[in-house]
Design a protein around this motif. Structure first.
Motif: not given
Length: 178
Positions: A42, A48, A115
């Motif tokens: 990110d 992630w 995000t």
């Protein structure tokens, strides 16, 4: 015009007949096809993965700052994230082919707080079949891709709710109502 813009335009033009009626096209994820891996950083450098999100439905939106339909749908993606909250639904905006500086400038000017994951070499976009921007993948709570949505969607509307709600059903306890 840069090569990726020409490619995106050409791919987008080829998809226009399918998208013309409502502005987007929904197709089921191919039966028997496993979810490609997703591991991306990110904007803060955190990694992630889909595995870490198991138990929550996930919306993965592939986009770019140079893409007008992508920019148009971003506020409704933000609303979608806020409506359900990250405990139920994680919205991931995967930027395709751009650097963090350009993305940060866009996020600051737009006021969005989604995000955002980085896909600088478009590897994740290719793996997930995001040949048109925007493309959104709908993943259920078990980590299974359910549908691919190509084109701009109002993610705060009823049609989007009909796409998202089935993803959440496996979170409900036996006997619970939807």
């Amino acid at each position: 015009m840069q090569r990726r813009h020409v490619l995106a335009w050409a791919l987008g033009t080829a998809a226009l007949p399918a998208l013309a009626q409502r502005g987007y096209d929904v197709t089921p994820w191919p039966a028997g096809r496993a979810a490609p891996p997703l591991s991306a950083l990110d904007m803060q450098g955190q990694t992630w993965t889909l595995e870490r999100l198991r138990g929550r439905a996930v919306v993965i939106n592939f986009w770019a700052t140079w893409c007008p339909p992508c920019r148009a749908e971003m506020p409704s993606l933000q609303q979608l994230a806020e409506i359900y909250g990250p405990e139920q639904l994680q919205v991931l905006a995967v930027n395709v082919g751009e650097g963090p500086r350009r993305i940060a400038q866009y996020l600051q000017s737009s006021g969005l707080e989604l995000t955002v994951l980085l896909d600088p070499k478009s590897e994740a976009a290719k793996a997930w079949g995001a040949t048109v921007l925007p493309t959104t993948l709908l993943i259920d709570t078990e980590g299974r891709p359910r549908q691919r949505v190509r084109g701009e969607v109002d993610w705060s509307g009823r049609e989007a709710q009909a796409l998202v709600e089935p993803l959440l059903r496996s979170q409900l306890k036996p006997g619970a109502r939807t």
